[in-house]
Design an enzyme around this catalytic site. Structure first.
Site, PDB file in Angstrom:
ATOM      1  N   GLY A   9       0.818  -1.202   0.000  1.00 18.21           N
ATOM      2  CA  GLY A   9       0.000   0.000   0.000  1.00 18.21           C
ATOM      3  C   GLY A   9       0.858   1.261   0.000  1.00 18.21           C
ATOM      4  O   GLY A   9       0.331   2.376  -0.005  1.00 18.21           O
ATOM      5  N   ASP A  66       9.060  -5.929   3.346  1.00 16.24           N
ATOM      6  CA  ASP A  66       8.888  -5.499   4.732  1.00 16.24           C
ATOM      7  C   ASP A  66      10.167  -4.795   5.160  1.00 16.24           C
ATOM      8  O   ASP A  66      11.267  -5.318   4.980  1.00 16.24           O
ATOM      9  CB  ASP A  66       8.568  -6.672   5.658  1.00 16.24           C
ATOM     10  CG  ASP A  66       7.934  -6.162   6.942  1.00 16.24           C
ATOM     11  OD1 ASP A  66       6.940  -5.400   6.857  1.00 16.24           O
ATOM     12  OD2 ASP A  66       8.431  -6.478   8.042  1.00 16.24           O
ATOM     13  N   TYR A 144      10.837   7.726   6.943  1.00 13.54           N
ATOM     14  CA  TYR A 144      11.950   8.192   7.772  1.00 13.54           C
ATOM     15  C   TYR A 144      13.072   8.843   6.958  1.00 13.54           C
ATOM     16  O   TYR A 144      14.098   9.232   7.536  1.00 13.54           O
ATOM     17  CB  TYR A 144      12.520   7.006   8.571  1.00 13.54           C
ATOM     18  CG  TYR A 144      11.524   6.425   9.547  1.00 13.54           C
ATOM     19  CD1 TYR A 144      11.358   6.982  10.816  1.00 13.54           C
ATOM     20  CD2 TYR A 144      10.717   5.345   9.205  1.00 13.54           C
ATOM     21  CE1 TYR A 144      10.429   6.467  11.711  1.00 13.54           C
ATOM     22  CE2 TYR A 144       9.788   4.817  10.095  1.00 13.54           C
ATOM     23  CZ  TYR A 144       9.649   5.386  11.336  1.00 13.54           C
ATOM     24  OH  TYR A 144       8.730   4.883  12.230  1.00 13.54           O
ATOM     25  N   ASP A 145      12.907   8.970   5.656  1.00 12.62           N
ATOM     26  CA  ASP A 145      13.996   9.500   4.822  1.00 12.62           C
ATOM     27  C   ASP A 145      14.553  10.848   5.305  1.00 12.62           C
ATOM     28  O   ASP A 145      15.766  11.046   5.249  1.00 12.62           O
ATOM     29  CB  ASP A 145      13.562   9.605   3.354  1.00 12.62           C
ATOM     30  CG  ASP A 145      13.548   8.242   2.665  1.00 12.62           C
ATOM     31  OD1 ASP A 145      14.212   7.311   3.154  1.00 12.62           O
ATOM     32  OD2 ASP A 145      12.872   8.121   1.634  1.00 12.62           O
TER      33      ASP A 145
HETATM   34  O1  LIG Z   1      13.109   3.605   2.210  1.00 12.57           O
HETATM   35  C1  LIG Z   1      12.495   4.042   3.185  1.00 12.57           C
HETATM   36  N1  LIG Z   1      12.646   5.315   3.599  1.00 12.57           N
HETATM   37  C2  LIG Z   1      11.978   5.825   4.630  1.00 12.57           C
HETATM   38  N2  LIG Z   1      11.074   5.152   5.338  1.00 12.57           N
HETATM   39  C3  LIG Z   1      10.882   3.869   4.964  1.00 12.57           C
HETATM   40  C4  LIG Z   1      11.574   3.261   3.912  1.00 12.57           C
HETATM   41  N3  LIG Z   1      11.170   1.998   3.780  1.00 12.57           N
HETATM   42  C5  LIG Z   1      10.260   1.806   4.714  1.00 12.57           C
HETATM   43  N4  LIG Z   1      10.076   2.943   5.437  1.00 12.57           N
HETATM   44  C6  LIG Z   1       9.121   3.125   6.526  1.00 12.57           C
HETATM   45  C7  LIG Z   1       7.705   3.142   6.020  1.00 12.57           C
HETATM   46  C8  LIG Z   1       6.944   2.464   7.114  1.00 12.57           C
HETATM   47  O2  LIG Z   1       6.663   3.372   8.145  1.00 12.57           O
HETATM   48  C9  LIG Z   1       7.941   1.450   7.637  1.00 12.57           C
HETATM   49  C10 LIG Z   1       7.874   0.136   6.925  1.00 12.57           C
HETATM   50  O3  LIG Z   1       6.685  -0.546   7.241  1.00 12.57           O
HETATM   51  P1  LIG Z   1       6.152  -1.646   6.226  1.00 12.57           P
HETATM   52  O4  LIG Z   1       5.079  -2.418   6.856  1.00 12.57           O
HETATM   53  O5  LIG Z   1       7.300  -2.383   5.647  1.00 12.57           O
HETATM   54  O6  LIG Z   1       5.568  -0.754   5.025  1.00 12.57           O
HETATM   55  P2  LIG Z   1       4.157  -0.043   4.813  1.00 12.57           P
HETATM   56  O7  LIG Z   1       3.206  -0.455   5.873  1.00 12.57           O
HETATM   57  O8  LIG Z   1       4.407   1.408   4.652  1.00 12.57           O
HETATM   58  O9  LIG Z   1       3.690  -0.606   3.414  1.00 12.57           O
HETATM   59  P3  LIG Z   1       3.246  -2.122   3.037  1.00 12.57           P
HETATM   60  O10 LIG Z   1       3.319  -2.952   4.291  1.00 12.57           O
HETATM   61  O11 LIG Z   1       1.868  -2.012   2.493  1.00 12.57           O
HETATM   62  O12 LIG Z   1       4.214  -2.589   1.992  1.00 12.57           O
HETATM   63  O13 LIG Z   1       9.229   2.006   7.406  1.00 12.57           O
HETATM   64 MG   LIG Z   2       2.944  -2.486   6.335  1.00 13.37          MG
END
Ligand SMILES: O=c1nc[nH]c2c1ncn2[C@H]1C[C@H](O)[C@@H](COP(=O)(O)OP(=O)(O)OP(=O)(O)O)O1
Ligand SMILES: [Mg+2]
Length: 187
Positions: A9, A66, A144-145
Site C-alpha cells: 500500500g 517489509d 523516515y527519509d
Molecule cells: O526507504 C524508506 N525510507 C523511509 N522510510 C521507509 C523506507 N522503507 C520503509 N520505510 C518506513 C515506512 C513504514 O513506516 C515502515 C515500513 O513498514 P512496512 O510495513 O514495511 O511498510 P508499509 O506499511 O508502509 O507498506 P506495506 O506494508 O503495504 O508494503 O518504514
Molecule cells: Mg505495512
C-alpha cells in the site's frame, strides 16, 4: 517483458521498486490489497509469510517488501514496528527520543519476500548503514527519509535516483535479482 506483482500500500516503496526493476526489463504491477503482517522481532518471517500468503491468494508469483529503521541507541527500535511508530509518533517525536544521544548510528533494512503458488517463500535482505540526523532535512523520499543520513546527506535530500543506487531496498532487490536472473534467462 517479465511481469511481477508487488503487494504494497506504500506508494514510495512501489515507485522505488518499479524504477529499479524497470532498468532490468521487469514490469512491476502494484496490488494494494495488503496481507497479514505477523508481529515478529525480525523482518524476514514477516516478508516470508506475506509473500506466501499473496502468491497463494493471487495464484501467481508475487513479492512483498517489509522494511524498518533500526536505531542503535534505542536498542533497534522501531525496527519491525516502524510503520506503527511512523503513524503514531512520526519523525519529530522519534527525534525527541534521540535527544541527548550522541551515538546516532542506525540502519535501514528491507526484506523482499518472493513466492510462487504452492512453493516455499524466499527472502532477500538489504541493509544500509547511516545516522539519525538532529533535525528533519529534505523533502524527497518518504517515511523516515528526512531523518536518515547516509554519508552526511539525508535520504530526503538525496533525490530518488541517487537513493535508488545505494538504499537498503536497492540492495535487497539486487540480491533478489541475483537469484531471479536465472529464471529471466530461461523465460
Ligand atoms: O526507504 C524508506 N525510507 C523511509 N522510510 C521507509 C523506507 N522503507 C520503509 N520505510 C518506513 C515506512 C513504514 O513506516 C515502515 C515500513 O513498514 P512496512 O510495513 O514495511 O511498510 P508499509 O506499511 O508502509 O507498506 P506495506 O506494508 O503495504 O508494503 O518504514
Ligand atoms: Mg505495512
Amino acid at each position: 517483458m517479465h511481469k511481477v506483482v508487488f503487494v504494497t500500500g506504500n506508494e514510495g516503496k512501489f515507485a522505488e521498486v518499479r524504477d529499479i526493476l524497470k532498468t532490468f526489463g521487469i514490469e512491476v504491477i502494484q496490488d494494494k490489497n495488503g496481507y497479514p503482517e505477523l508481529q515478529e522481532d525480525e523482518l524476514e518471517p514477516i516478508a516470508a509469510y506475506g509473500a506466501q500468503y499473496v502468491a497463494n491468494k493471487l495464484k501467481m508469483p508475487a513479492i512483498v517488501d517489509d522494511s524498518g529503521i533500526f536505531i542503535k541507541a534505542l536498542n533497534g527500535f522501531p525496527g519491525p514496528y516502524s510503520r506503527f511508530v511512523e503513524d503514531r509518533l512520526g519523525n519529530p517525536k522519534v527525534l525527541k527520543l534521540m535527544e541527548g544521544e550522541t551515538d546516532r548510528t542506525a540502519y535501514f533494512k528491507t526484506v523482499i519476500g518472493y513466492c510462487e503458488p504452492g512453493k516455499e517463500p524466499l527472502v532477500f535482505p538489504g541493509v544500509v548503514e547511516g545516522k539519525i540526523a538532529y533535525e528533519e532535512r529534505g523533502t524527497g523520499g518518504f517515511g523516515y527519509d528526512p531523518i536518515f543520513e547516509y554519508q552526511g546527506i539525508t535520504f530526503g535530500e538525496l533525490g530518488d535516483a541517487e537513493k535508488n543506487k545505494v538504499s537498503h531496498r536497492r540492495r535487497a532487490i539486487d540480491s533478489f535479482l541475483e537469484w531471479f536472473k536465472d529464471k529471466l534467462e530461461k523465460s
